[in-house]
Design a protein around this motif. Sequence first.
Motif, PDB file in Angstrom:
ATOM      1  N   LEU A  44       0.819  -1.211   0.000  1.00 50.49           N
ATOM      2  CA  LEU A  44       0.000   0.000   0.000  1.00 50.49           C
ATOM      3  C   LEU A  44       0.858   1.268   0.000  1.00 50.49           C
ATOM      4  O   LEU A  44       0.365   2.337  -0.359  1.00 50.49           O
ATOM      5  N   TYR A  45       2.117   1.154   0.360  1.00 53.45           N
ATOM      6  CA  TYR A  45       3.019   2.299   0.291  1.00 53.45           C
ATOM      7  C   TYR A  45       3.173   2.762  -1.162  1.00 53.45           C
ATOM      8  O   TYR A  45       3.414   3.924  -1.435  1.00 53.45           O
ATOM      9  N   GLU A  46       2.992   1.811  -2.089  1.00 51.40           N
ATOM     10  CA  GLU A  46       3.110   2.111  -3.515  1.00 51.40           C
ATOM     11  C   GLU A  46       1.898   2.882  -4.030  1.00 51.40           C
ATOM     12  O   GLU A  46       1.957   3.479  -5.099  1.00 51.40           O
ATOM     13  N   GLY A  47       0.778   2.846  -3.294  1.00 51.83           N
ATOM     14  CA  GLY A  47      -0.414   3.580  -3.711  1.00 51.83           C
ATOM     15  C   GLY A  47      -1.687   2.866  -3.323  1.00 51.83           C
ATOM     16  O   GLY A  47      -1.668   1.744  -2.811  1.00 51.83           O
ATOM     17  N   THR A  48      -2.803   3.513  -3.581  1.00 48.92           N
ATOM     18  CA  THR A  48      -4.125   2.969  -3.274  1.00 48.92           C
ATOM     19  C   THR A  48      -4.389   1.749  -4.153  1.00 48.92           C
ATOM     20  O   THR A  48      -4.113   1.767  -5.357  1.00 48.92           O
ATOM     21  N   LEU A  49      -4.939   0.700  -3.527  1.00 46.46           N
ATOM     22  CA  LEU A  49      -5.231  -0.531  -4.259  1.00 46.46           C
ATOM     23  C   LEU A  49      -6.599  -1.056  -3.871  1.00 46.46           C
ATOM     24  O   LEU A  49      -7.039  -0.893  -2.734  1.00 46.46           O
ATOM     25  N   ARG A  50      -7.239  -1.714  -4.816  1.00 44.47           N
ATOM     26  CA  ARG A  50      -8.466  -2.447  -4.524  1.00 44.47           C
ATOM     27  C   ARG A  50      -8.066  -3.798  -3.947  1.00 44.47           C
ATOM     28  O   ARG A  50      -6.917  -4.214  -4.044  1.00 44.47           O
ATOM     29  N   PHE A  51      -9.037  -4.499  -3.345  1.00 44.04           N
ATOM     30  CA  PHE A  51      -8.746  -5.758  -2.648  1.00 44.04           C
ATOM     31  C   PHE A  51      -8.017  -6.755  -3.549  1.00 44.04           C
ATOM     32  O   PHE A  51      -6.980  -7.297  -3.168  1.00 44.04           O
ATOM     33  N   ASN A  52      -8.561  -7.022  -4.739  1.00 43.28           N
ATOM     34  CA  ASN A  52      -7.940  -8.028  -5.608  1.00 43.28           C
ATOM     35  C   ASN A  52      -6.589  -7.571  -6.155  1.00 43.28           C
ATOM     36  O   ASN A  52      -5.703  -8.398  -6.384  1.00 43.28           O
ATOM     37  N   GLU A  53      -6.412  -6.272  -6.356  1.00 46.62           N
ATOM     38  CA  GLU A  53      -5.096  -5.759  -6.763  1.00 46.62           C
ATOM     39  C   GLU A  53      -4.090  -6.004  -5.648  1.00 46.62           C
ATOM     40  O   GLU A  53      -2.956  -6.429  -5.904  1.00 46.62           O
ATOM     41  N   LEU A  54      -4.517  -5.755  -4.432  1.00 42.72           N
ATOM     42  CA  LEU A  54      -3.651  -5.974  -3.278  1.00 42.72           C
ATOM     43  C   LEU A  54      -3.333  -7.454  -3.110  1.00 42.72           C
ATOM     44  O   LEU A  54      -2.198  -7.833  -2.848  1.00 42.72           O
ATOM     45  N   ARG A  55      -4.320  -8.284  -3.317  1.00 39.54           N
ATOM     46  CA  ARG A  55      -4.112  -9.734  -3.206  1.00 39.54           C
ATOM     47  C   ARG A  55      -3.121 -10.240  -4.257  1.00 39.54           C
ATOM     48  O   ARG A  55      -2.284 -11.099  -3.980  1.00 39.54           O
ATOM     49  N   ARG A  56      -3.192  -9.693  -5.460  1.00 39.48           N
ATOM     50  CA  ARG A  56      -2.231 -10.085  -6.501  1.00 39.48           C
ATOM     51  C   ARG A  56      -0.828  -9.574  -6.160  1.00 39.48           C
ATOM     52  O   ARG A  56       0.169 -10.251  -6.412  1.00 39.48           O
ATOM     53  N   ARG A  57      -0.752  -8.366  -5.585  1.00 36.71           N
ATOM     54  CA  ARG A  57       0.549  -7.773  -5.254  1.00 36.71           C
ATOM     55  C   ARG A  57       1.227  -8.530  -4.118  1.00 36.71           C
ATOM     56  O   ARG A  57       2.436  -8.726  -4.120  1.00 36.71           O
ATOM     57  N   VAL A  58       0.438  -8.970  -3.128  1.00 35.59           N
ATOM     58  CA  VAL A  58       0.969  -9.734  -1.997  1.00 35.59           C
ATOM     59  C   VAL A  58       0.804 -11.210  -2.341  1.00 35.59           C
ATOM     60  O   VAL A  58      -0.101 -11.889  -1.847  1.00 35.59           O
ATOM     61  N   ASP A  59       1.653 -11.677  -3.200  1.00 35.73           N
ATOM     62  CA  ASP A  59       1.575 -13.032  -3.739  1.00 35.73           C
ATOM     63  C   ASP A  59       1.577 -14.070  -2.616  1.00 35.73           C
ATOM     64  O   ASP A  59       2.427 -14.030  -1.727  1.00 35.73           O
ATOM     65  N   GLY A  60       0.582 -14.967  -2.654  1.00 34.65           N
ATOM     66  CA  GLY A  60       0.528 -16.056  -1.692  1.00 34.65           C
ATOM     67  C   GLY A  60      -0.458 -15.851  -0.554  1.00 34.65           C
ATOM     68  O   GLY A  60      -0.770 -16.798   0.161  1.00 34.65           O
ATOM     69  N   VAL A  61      -0.944 -14.640  -0.356  1.00 33.40           N
ATOM     70  CA  VAL A  61      -1.901 -14.401   0.728  1.00 33.40           C
ATOM     71  C   VAL A  61      -3.281 -14.883   0.303  1.00 33.40           C
ATOM     72  O   VAL A  61      -3.698 -14.666  -0.835  1.00 33.40           O
ATOM     73  N   SER A  62      -3.967 -15.559   1.207  1.00 37.42           N
ATOM     74  CA  SER A  62      -5.328 -16.006   0.902  1.00 37.42           C
ATOM     75  C   SER A  62      -6.287 -14.835   1.078  1.00 37.42           C
ATOM     76  O   SER A  62      -5.979 -13.844   1.758  1.00 37.42           O
ATOM     77  N   GLU A  63      -7.459 -14.977   0.495  1.00 38.03           N
ATOM     78  CA  GLU A  63      -8.476 -13.939   0.624  1.00 38.03           C
ATOM     79  C   GLU A  63      -8.826 -13.726   2.096  1.00 38.03           C
ATOM     80  O   GLU A  63      -8.948 -12.593   2.566  1.00 38.03           O
ATOM     81  N   LYS A  64      -8.959 -14.817   2.838  1.00 39.66           N
ATOM     82  CA  LYS A  64      -9.306 -14.744   4.259  1.00 39.66           C
ATOM     83  C   LYS A  64      -8.222 -14.015   5.059  1.00 39.66           C
ATOM     84  O   LYS A  64      -8.528 -13.145   5.878  1.00 39.66           O
ATOM     85  N   MET A  65      -6.963 -14.369   4.840  1.00 37.82           N
ATOM     86  CA  MET A  65      -5.880 -13.737   5.602  1.00 37.82           C
ATOM     87  C   MET A  65      -5.730 -12.263   5.245  1.00 37.82           C
ATOM     88  O   MET A  65      -5.470 -11.437   6.118  1.00 37.82           O
ATOM     89  N   LEU A  66      -5.889 -11.928   3.968  1.00 36.58           N
ATOM     90  CA  LEU A  66      -5.796 -10.526   3.578  1.00 36.58           C
ATOM     91  C   LEU A  66      -6.926  -9.723   4.209  1.00 36.58           C
ATOM     92  O   LEU A  66      -6.706  -8.627   4.723  1.00 36.58           O
TER      93      LEU A  66
END
Length: 133
Positions: A44-66
């Motif tokens: 998020l330091y890189e900028g505003t993200l939507r949930f799925n964008e953030l999930r793709r950026r944080v590779d390996g995190v599950s939807e539940k954990m995110l």
Amino acid sequence: MATLSAGTASSPHPAFDVFARGCPSRSTLEHVTGRWGALTLGALYEGTLRFNELRRRVDGVSEKMLSQTLHALERDGLVLRDARPTNPPRVDYSLTPLGRKVAERLRALISCLESGMDEVMAARERYDARESA
């Protein structure tokens, strides 16, 4: 009950001590330094993200954990959730000013670790060779 020292005349709030078992700063430290918290804040330091964008950026995190991570960081005042009543609904995540300060420090730590990985890998090889002998 938290073991906190008394506030000073200039500060009405007690001093927090993350090393004290009951101090509320300890749970925030856990949220920030846990694997998903650190990576989420760093992304998020890189900028505003939507949930799925953030999930793709944080590779390996599950939807539940995110989702759990975002809730904890939002509760701690580090992440801002902006839900817009559009069709379909749009939810953006960004850092609060405090979240930005914390993420800056995390990014510096991440950069330090990434630039030192040659040393880390060499140390691991030495350690593994010594332990397997």
